[in-house]
Design an enzyme around this catalytic site. Structure first.
Site, PDB file in Angstrom:
ATOM      1  N   ARG A 172       0.815  -1.189  -0.026  1.00  0.00           N
ATOM      2  CA  ARG A 172       0.149   0.024  -0.203  1.00  0.00           C
ATOM      3  C   ARG A 172       0.864   1.251  -0.318  1.00  0.00           C
ATOM      4  O   ARG A 172       0.528   2.178  -0.668  1.00  0.00           O
ATOM      5  CB  ARG A 172      -1.041  -0.024   1.279  1.00  0.00           C
ATOM      6  CG  ARG A 172      -1.900   1.097   1.419  1.00  0.00           C
ATOM      7  CD  ARG A 172      -2.980   0.782   2.193  1.00  0.00           C
ATOM      8  NE  ARG A 172      -3.903   1.925   2.338  1.00  0.00           N
ATOM      9  CZ  ARG A 172      -4.022   2.596   3.329  1.00  0.00           C
ATOM     10  NH1 ARG A 172      -3.395   2.487   4.287  1.00  0.00           N
ATOM     11  NH2 ARG A 172      -5.135   3.693   3.387  1.00  0.00           N
ATOM     12  N   HIS A 224       0.269   4.438  -2.548  1.00  0.00           N
ATOM     13  CA  HIS A 224       0.223   5.710  -1.913  1.00  0.00           C
ATOM     14  C   HIS A 224       1.290   6.681  -2.288  1.00  0.00           C
ATOM     15  O   HIS A 224       1.085   7.733  -2.256  1.00  0.00           O
ATOM     16  CB  HIS A 224      -0.054   5.772  -0.633  1.00  0.00           C
ATOM     17  CG  HIS A 224      -1.479   5.523  -0.158  1.00  0.00           C
ATOM     18  ND1 HIS A 224      -2.012   5.742   1.022  1.00  0.00           N
ATOM     19  CD2 HIS A 224      -2.357   4.391  -0.611  1.00  0.00           C
ATOM     20  CE1 HIS A 224      -3.536   5.375   1.112  1.00  0.00           C
ATOM     21  NE2 HIS A 224      -3.465   4.522   0.099  1.00  0.00           N
ATOM     22  N   ASN A 272      -3.512   8.849   4.763  1.00  0.00           N
ATOM     23  CA  ASN A 272      -2.231   8.250   5.271  1.00  0.00           C
ATOM     24  C   ASN A 272      -2.055   8.096   6.810  1.00  0.00           C
ATOM     25  O   ASN A 272      -1.340   7.415   7.423  1.00  0.00           O
ATOM     26  CB  ASN A 272      -1.200   9.023   4.597  1.00  0.00           C
ATOM     27  CG  ASN A 272      -0.972   9.020   3.318  1.00  0.00           C
ATOM     28  OD1 ASN A 272      -1.293   7.867   2.512  1.00  0.00           O
ATOM     29  ND2 ASN A 272      -0.221   9.990   2.626  1.00  0.00           N
ATOM     30  N   HIS A 324      -6.220  -6.034  -2.371  1.00  0.00           N
ATOM     31  CA  HIS A 324      -6.885  -6.053  -1.019  1.00  0.00           C
ATOM     32  C   HIS A 324      -7.153  -7.663  -0.711  1.00  0.00           C
ATOM     33  O   HIS A 324      -8.002  -7.977  -0.030  1.00  0.00           O
ATOM     34  CB  HIS A 324      -8.128  -5.309  -1.388  1.00  0.00           C
ATOM     35  CG  HIS A 324      -8.189  -3.941  -1.144  1.00  0.00           C
ATOM     36  ND1 HIS A 324      -9.259  -3.073  -1.559  1.00  0.00           N
ATOM     37  CD2 HIS A 324      -7.259  -3.106  -0.810  1.00  0.00           C
ATOM     38  CE1 HIS A 324      -8.533  -1.722  -1.464  1.00  0.00           C
ATOM     39  NE2 HIS A 324      -7.507  -1.791  -0.937  1.00  0.00           N
TER      40      HIS A 324
HETATM   41  C1  HEM Z   1      -9.209   1.166  -5.769  1.00  0.00           C
HETATM   42  C2  HEM Z   1      -9.462   1.933  -4.833  1.00  0.00           C
HETATM   43  C3  HEM Z   1      -8.763   1.761  -3.459  1.00  0.00           C
HETATM   44  C4  HEM Z   1      -9.178   2.212  -2.365  1.00  0.00           C
HETATM   45  C5  HEM Z   1     -10.779   2.971  -2.229  1.00  0.00           C
HETATM   46  C6  HEM Z   1      -8.792   1.602  -1.221  1.00  0.00           C
HETATM   47  C7  HEM Z   1      -8.966   1.835   0.133  1.00  0.00           C
HETATM   48  C8  HEM Z   1      -8.457   1.366   1.193  1.00  0.00           C
HETATM   49  C9  HEM Z   1      -8.730   1.493   2.290  1.00  0.00           C
HETATM   50  C10 HEM Z   1      -9.744   2.208   3.027  1.00  0.00           C
HETATM   51  C11 HEM Z   1      -7.930   0.628   3.327  1.00  0.00           C
HETATM   52  C12 HEM Z   1      -7.967   0.550   4.870  1.00  0.00           C
HETATM   53  C13 HEM Z   1      -6.947   1.604   5.353  1.00  0.00           C
HETATM   54  C14 HEM Z   1      -6.922   1.893   6.695  1.00  0.00           C
HETATM   55  O1  HEM Z   1      -7.739   0.916   7.618  1.00  0.00           O
HETATM   56  O2  HEM Z   1      -6.374   3.083   7.290  1.00  0.00           O
HETATM   57  C15 HEM Z   1      -6.988   0.051   2.227  1.00  0.00           C
HETATM   58  C16 HEM Z   1      -5.846  -0.657   2.811  1.00  0.00           C
HETATM   59  C17 HEM Z   1      -5.146  -1.461   2.071  1.00  0.00           C
HETATM   60  N1  HEM Z   1      -5.100  -0.946   0.615  1.00  0.00           N
HETATM   61 FE1  HEM Z   1      -6.397  -0.049  -0.609  1.00  0.00          FE
HETATM   62  N2  HEM Z   1      -7.556   0.991  -1.791  1.00  0.00           N
HETATM   63  C18 HEM Z   1      -7.482   1.036  -2.912  1.00  0.00           C
HETATM   64  C19 HEM Z   1      -6.672   0.551  -3.796  1.00  0.00           C
HETATM   65  C20 HEM Z   1      -5.443  -0.144  -3.658  1.00  0.00           C
HETATM   66  C21 HEM Z   1      -4.422  -0.562  -4.422  1.00  0.00           C
HETATM   67  C22 HEM Z   1      -4.299  -0.225  -5.864  1.00  0.00           C
HETATM   68  C23 HEM Z   1      -3.280  -1.121  -3.642  1.00  0.00           C
HETATM   69  C24 HEM Z   1      -2.198  -1.713  -4.046  1.00  0.00           C
HETATM   70  C25 HEM Z   1      -1.888  -2.062  -5.128  1.00  0.00           C
HETATM   71  C26 HEM Z   1      -3.997  -1.201  -2.388  1.00  0.00           C
HETATM   72  C27 HEM Z   1      -3.374  -1.692  -1.398  1.00  0.00           C
HETATM   73  C28 HEM Z   1      -4.110  -1.965  -0.066  1.00  0.00           C
HETATM   74  C29 HEM Z   1      -3.520  -2.807   1.132  1.00  0.00           C
HETATM   75  C30 HEM Z   1      -2.630  -3.875   0.917  1.00  0.00           C
HETATM   76  C31 HEM Z   1      -4.299  -2.462   2.225  1.00  0.00           C
HETATM   77  C32 HEM Z   1      -3.990  -3.024   3.440  1.00  0.00           C
HETATM   78  C33 HEM Z   1      -2.701  -2.311   4.165  1.00  0.00           C
HETATM   79  C34 HEM Z   1      -2.489  -2.720   5.707  1.00  0.00           C
HETATM   80  O3  HEM Z   1      -2.976  -3.543   5.883  1.00  0.00           O
HETATM   81  O4  HEM Z   1      -1.491  -2.147   6.155  1.00  0.00           O
HETATM   82  N3  HEM Z   1      -5.038  -0.528  -2.384  1.00  0.00           N
HETATM   83  N4  HEM Z   1      -7.204   0.405   0.965  1.00  0.00           N
END
Ligand code: HEM
Length: 293
Positions: free
Chosen positions: A37, A41, A69, A168
Site C-alpha cells: 500500500r 500511496h 495516510n 486487497h
Molecule cells: C481502488 C481504490 C482503492 C481504495 C478505495 C482503497 C481503500 C483502502 C482502504 C480504505 C484501506 C484501509 C485503510 C485503513 O484501515 O486505514 C486500504 C488498505 C489497503 N490497501 Fe487499498 N484501496 C484502493 C486501492 C489499492 C491499491 C491499488 C493497492 C495496491 C496496489 C491497495 C493496497 C492496499 C493494502 C495492501 C491495504 C492493507 C494495508 C495494511 O494492512 O496495512 N489498495 N485500502
C-alpha cells in the site's frame, strides 16, 4: 529506466531488499500488505518519487498527515532499514523510490503472489504535496465511475484499476472505513455483514481492525475476487467492481483463474510504478528517505 539500472553500481540491491522484507514479514506478515500500500500511496501522489516518505518539520509539510495516510500507512521503518543497508553497501546510489517499488514486489511474492522485474532508475522528489495526497487517493465509499476516473487521471485503465484492487487480498482495515458498508449497504452477504458487525459496532471502535479478505488475509491469492462474487467485499468501493457493471466479467474470470490474475497483476504493477517518475537530472538520491538532502 530499466531493470538492470543498478546492476554494476549496486549488485547486491535486490538481495538486500528481499532479505530485509523477508525478516519484517517473519515478525509480522501484515507488513507485506503495508509495504504494498505504501507503494500505491507514493505513486498516486506526484508519482513514484518517495514523496510519501518525507517527514514533517517546522518548515516543511509532507504527505504523512493526509487523511488517507495518517494513522494508516505503515512500513516507514522497514524502508529505513533497507535504505541503511543499501547505503552501507552502495553509498549515494539507490533512490528511496526504487526501494519502495522493490519492497512492494517482494512483499507480494513472499506472501505467495507473483513476481516481476521492477523497472529501476527513479529519482527521489525534493517536494511533497499534502493537498494532492488528500485529493488523488480514492476512498472506500467511491463509486465505480469515480474509481475509473481517478485511475484514468494517472494513466491507468479500468482493467488496471480492477487488477490492482486485487491487492486487497492482503491486509487490514479500520472499522470506520467500512462501517457504512456493513450496516447500510445493499449487495452484501448478510452473514458476512453480521460477522464484521461483531467487531465493528455502530458507534465506537473506529480503529478496530478487520481483514480485508475474509478468507486469507496474509496470503496473496485470488480470493479477493471470490469474495466479490460472493458479495463479501469489505469496502463499498471494492464491491462496485462486481455490481452489474463493466468489470463484472473480469472479476468473475479472476475468481476462477488465479494464474490470469497473477499475470495481470504483475503487468499492472509495472504500469503503476511508471507514474510520473523523476529520471536523469531530475530529482535526487536521498541519503535519508525521510529528508531532502
Ligand atoms: C481502488 C481504490 C482503492 C481504495 C478505495 C482503497 C481503500 C483502502 C482502504 C480504505 C484501506 C484501509 C485503510 C485503513 O484501515 O486505514 C486500504 C488498505 C489497503 N490497501 Fe487499498 N484501496 C484502493 C486501492 C489499492 C491499491 C491499488 C493497492 C495496491 C496496489 C491497495 C493496497 C492496499 C493494502 C495492501 C491495504 C492493507 C494495508 C495494511 O494492512 O496495512 N489498495 N485500502
Amino acid at each position: 529506466m530499466n531493470q538492470k539500472f543498478y546492476q554494476k553500481t549496486c549488485p547486491n540491491l535486490q538481495t538486500i531488499v528481499r532479505s530485509v522484507v523477508s525478516e519484517a514479514l517473519a515478525t509480522e506478515a501484515r507488513m507485506g500488505a503495508s509495504l504494498l500500500r505504501l507503494f500505491f500511496h507514493d505513486c498516486f501522489v506526484q508519482g513514484c518519487d518517495a514523496s510519501i516518505l518525507l517527514d514533517d518539520t517546522p518548515t516543511f509539510t509532507g504527505e504523512k498527515t493526509a487523511l488517507p495516510n495518517i494513522n494508516s500507512v505503515r512500513g516507514y521503518e522497514v524502508i529505513d532499514a533497507i535504505k541503511s543497508q543499501v547505503e552501507a553497501s552502495c553509498p549515494r546510489t539507490v533512490s528511496c523510490a526504487d526501494i519502495v517499488a522493490l519492497a512492494a514486489r517482494d512483499s507480494v511474492n513472499l506472501l505467495g503472489g507473483p513476481t516481476w522485474n521492477v523497472v529501476l532508475g527513479r529519482k527521489d522528489a525534493q517536494t511533497a504535496s499534502l493537498s494532492l495526497a488528500n485529493s488523488d487517493l480514492p476512498g472506500p465509499g467511491s463509486s465505480l465511475s469515480t474509481l475509473i476516473s481517478m485511475f484514468a487521471a494517472k494513466g491507468l485503465s479500468p482493467q488496471d484499476m480492477a487488477v490492482l484492487s486485487g491487492a486487497h487480498t492482503i491486509g487490514q482495515s479500520r472499522c470506520f472505513l467500512f462501517r457504512d458498508r456493513i450496516y447500510n449497504d445493499i449487495n452484501i452477504n448478510a452473514s458476512f455483514a453480521a460477522l464484521r458487525q461483531q467487531t465493528c459496532p455502530l458507534s465506537g471502535g473506529d480503529s478496530n481492525l478487520a481483514p480485508i479478505d475474509v478468507q486469507s488475509p496474509v496470503t496473496f491469492d485470488n480470493s479477493f475476487y471470490v469474495n466479490l462474487v460472493n458479495k463479501q467485499g469489505l469496502f463499498h468501493s471494492d464491491q462496485e467492481l462486481f455490481n452489474g457493471g463493466s468489470l463484472d466479467s473480469l472479476v468473475a474470470q479472476f475468481s476462477k483463474d488465479q494464474a490470469a490474475f497473477f499475470s495481470a497483476f504483475a503487468k499492472s504493477m509495472v504500469r503503476l510504478g511508471a507514474i510520473n517518475t523523476l529520471t536523469g537530472k531530475n530529482g535526487e538520491i536521498r541519503l535519508n528517505c525521510r529528508t531532502i538532502n
